[in-house]
Scaffold this motif. Structure first.
Motif, mmCIF file in Angstrom:
data_model
loop_
_atom_site.group_PDB
_atom_site.id
_atom_site.type_symbol
_atom_site.label_atom_id
_atom_site.label_comp_id
_atom_site.label_asym_id
_atom_site.label_seq_id
_atom_site.Cartn_x
_atom_site.Cartn_y
_atom_site.Cartn_z
ATOM 1 N N TYR A 86 0.845 -1.201 0.000
ATOM 2 C CA TYR A 86 0.000 0.000 0.000
ATOM 3 C C TYR A 86 0.876 1.244 0.000
ATOM 4 O O TYR A 86 1.981 1.229 0.559
ATOM 5 C CB TYR A 86 -0.889 0.032 1.253
ATOM 6 N N ASP A 87 0.340 2.332 -0.568
ATOM 7 C CA ASP A 87 1.046 3.610 -0.493
ATOM 8 C C ASP A 87 0.686 4.298 0.825
ATOM 9 O O ASP A 87 -0.082 3.755 1.637
ATOM 10 C CB ASP A 87 0.764 4.493 -1.717
ATOM 11 N N ALA A 88 1.215 5.491 1.047
ATOM 12 C CA ALA A 88 1.008 6.205 2.302
ATOM 13 C C ALA A 88 -0.450 6.585 2.531
ATOM 14 O O ALA A 88 -0.863 6.812 3.671
ATOM 15 C CB ALA A 88 1.888 7.452 2.336
ATOM 16 N N ASN A 89 -1.263 6.644 1.462
ATOM 17 C CA ASN A 89 -2.684 6.984 1.582
ATOM 18 C C ASN A 89 -3.578 5.752 1.722
ATOM 19 O O ASN A 89 -4.792 5.874 1.745
ATOM 20 C CB ASN A 89 -3.129 7.807 0.372
ATOM 21 N N GLY A 90 -2.984 4.576 1.758
ATOM 22 C CA GLY A 90 -3.750 3.347 1.911
ATOM 23 C C GLY A 90 -4.243 2.731 0.619
ATOM 24 O O GLY A 90 -4.997 1.759 0.653
#
Length: 145
Positions: free
Chosen positions: A83-87
């Motif tokens: 996942y990226d930092a924003n989910g």
């Protein structure tokens, strides 16, 4: 005089070449960070292992356990999601079919999960799957160290 000058110049060139070609003291390739993930347990079955964080992917390796070989629903595999930092989900991948545990405990080969964004994955979740690749239970999200 010309002989001494040529010899001195040759010595300077050799010394400079040696110094330029030598690696810096203490310089070495930096290791990629790793995170041990806690066992993901369903009944008497589980998966546990290590996540290695790369720039645009992660690698997962470890062991999973199945207590019955009564069919694919009782077998166990390991799956992971990045996942990226924003989910937002970046990628997923899992252990190969040859590493499926059915009525046994089995080490699984390292598998790579894509995370093709600058800086790579911010989080990883590891799941215990059955032999049909159905997620039975997933770990809490592990943050990049």
């Amino acid at each position: 005089m010309q002989t001494h000058l040529a010899a001195a110049l040759g010595s300077v060139v050799l010394t400079a070449g040696t110094l330029l070609a030598a690696p810096a003291a203490g310089a070495q390739a930096s290791a990629y960070p790793t995170t041990a993930y806690a066992p993901v347990t369903v009944g008497n079955t589980w998966t546990k292992g290590t996540i290695t964080w790369y720039n645009r992917s992660v690698a997962v390796v470890g062991t999973h356990k199945s207590v019955s070989a009564a069919g694919p629903a009782y077998c166990r595999r390991t799956w992971a999601y990045t996942y990226d930092a924003n989910g937002a989900r970046l990628g997923s991948a899992g252990s190969v079919a040859a590493d499926t545990a059915c009525g046994t405990t089995k080490n699984f080969s390292s598998f790579v999960v894509p995370a093709d964004v600058v800086g790579g994955a911010a989080f990883v979740r590891v799941c215990l799957d059955d032999g049909n690749l159905t997620d039975l239970l997933c770990s809490r999200p592990y943050a990049r160290p």
